[in-house]
Design an enzyme around this catalytic site. Structure first.
Site: not given
Ligand SMILES: *Cc1c(COP(=O)(O)O)cnc(C)c1O
Length: 407
Positions: A49, A51, A195, A221, A224, A230
């Site tokens: 844990y 936090e 983003d 993220t 990707k 993840r």
């Molecule tokens: C994939 C994606 C997310 C979110 O990712 P998760 O990990 O699936 O919540 C947010 N913004 C954009 C533009 C994305 O392509």
């Protein structure tokens, strides 16, 4: 505990491993993490844990975790030249949620890209929680070029006076001009969130312009194009650091997933190696060659090509919808996903597009000539979709192709 207790799950894992090894993965949001990343995310770090943030924890025994998290933070700072980094978000959507909750009030206006034009659910789509909490105004793309129209965004921003403007997409194949977004945000007194969930790997090595220095906050993220575990990461200007950190923890979550935080650190180190630049260059080349080949075969590729790791095909022109194409290709172990396209007249469950990405297949060492082979396999599968025997033999070719790629 008995070793190998769960034979049921073991069998499912083996099935999935086979699918990943034999199939051609063209899902633009996916990738294959390295063995080292996977080892760390399944390591003893699961058991603790943790936090709070380094140096200020709510449990004892966190010394090693302070060092791990600091290592991750420092690596992300050095890759992106960011002022402040939070490596704890469990996902990209959660990273975005923390930003909204930290910097906005319920009812505030967000100006973001429409999902149908390439945006993301978490930017305010009808079915997302954000739609209930905020006033969402969407921008789309130009009806002729299918590219972002900055004049339209500026006009919308002047009209709706958003508190936050979001740039970033899940299905957009051209360069996003973060500097222009920042100018528009400045002009109307809005905060600017970039983003970069999809683009993080490309931006990390300078193959797409970085929003750092332009955006107030950046979310991403790590699974990707970044090729890690993840998870999500938030980067921001120092002035927003405290609010965002506090909103994430204790505002939204308890213990961080320290196994994933550590795996993010490993991924960041991999991204800093010279090989990663070569990999990302190949990702883009592969996407461009694949898009070209699709157009040669008569498919309509939106925007006529790509600057990044993905592109969209409008499959209406061949008399099918995206769902049908996704299913035909899945039957031969080629994985793509159906996707809405701008001005789509089809319903979301059977939209007019498919999205093709090259990050995962390039991790399997695919080169340009392999992309041409893949596009021809796709074309033959589509053209023979009513011939089960032909589809069976294409599936065998797909498996043979992947075996040769890994050899
Ligand atoms: C994939 C994606 C997310 C979110 O990712 P998760 O990990 O699936 O919540 C947010 N913004 C954009 C533009 C994305 O392509």
């Amino acid at each position: 505990m008995k070793k190998n207790l769960d034979i049921q799950l073991q069998a499912l894992l083996e099935k999935e491993q086979l699918r990943q090894r034999q199939g051609i993965n063209l899902i633009a949001s996916e990738n294959y993490a390295s063995q080292e990343v996977m080892n760390v995310s399944g390591s003893v770090l699961c058991n603790k844990y943790v936090e709070g943030y380094p140096g200020l924890r709510y449990y004892s025994g966190c010394g090693v975790y302070d060092q791990i998290e600091q290592l991750a933070i420092d690596r992300f700072k050095s890759i992106f030249k960011a002022d402040h980094v939070n490596v704890q978000p469990h996902s990209g959507s959660q990273a975005n949620a923390a930003v909204y909750l930290a910097l906005l009030q319920p009812g505030d206006t967000i100006l973001s890209m429409d999902l149908a034009a390439g945006g993301h659910l978490s930017h305010g789509h009808k079915v997302n929680w954000t739609h209930q909490f905020y006033n969402i105004v969407s921008y789309g793309v130009d009806p002729i070029s299918y590219q972002i129209n900055y004049d339209q965004i500026e006009a919308l921003a002047i009209a709706c006076k958003p508190k936050l403007i979001i740039a970033g997409a899940s299905a957009y194949s051209r360069i996003i001009d973060f500097e222009k977004f920042a100018q528009i945000a400045d002009k109307v007194g809005a905060l600017f969130l970039a983003d970069i969930a999809h683009l993080a790997g490309l931006i990390a090595v300078g193959l797409h312009p970085s929003p750092v220095g332009f955006a107030d906050v950046i979310t991403m993220t790590t699974h990707k194009t970044f090729q890690g575990p993840r998870g999500g990461v938030i980067m921001c200007k120092q002035q927003f650091a405290q609010k965002i950190d506090k909103m994430l923890m204790p505002g939204m979550q308890g213990g961080a997933l320290m196994n994933h935080v550590a795996a993010k650190a490993v991924a960041a180190l991999q991204v800093s190696q010279p090989e990663f630049l070569l990999y990302q260059k190949q990702v883009i080349k592969n996407a461009q060659v694949a898009a070209q080949e699709c157009m040669k075969l008569g498919y309509r590729v939106l925007t006529g090509g790509t600057d990044n790791h993905m592109f969209l095909i409008d499959v209406q022109s061949i008399g099918l919808n995206g769902r049908q194409v996704e299913e035909i290709l899945e039957s031969v172990d080629i994985f793509v996903n159906r996707n809405a396209i701008a001005f789509d007249r089809q319903p979301p469950l059977s939209p007019s597009g498919i999205r093709i990405g090259t990050a995962a297949i390039t991790t399997c060492r695919a080169q340009e000539s392999d992309m041409i082979t893949i596009i021809h396999l796709i074309d033959r599968a589509i053209k023979n979709c009513n011939q089960p025997q032909v589809l069976d033999s294409i599936k065998e070719e797909v498996h043979a192709f992947m075996a040769q790629l890994f050899s």
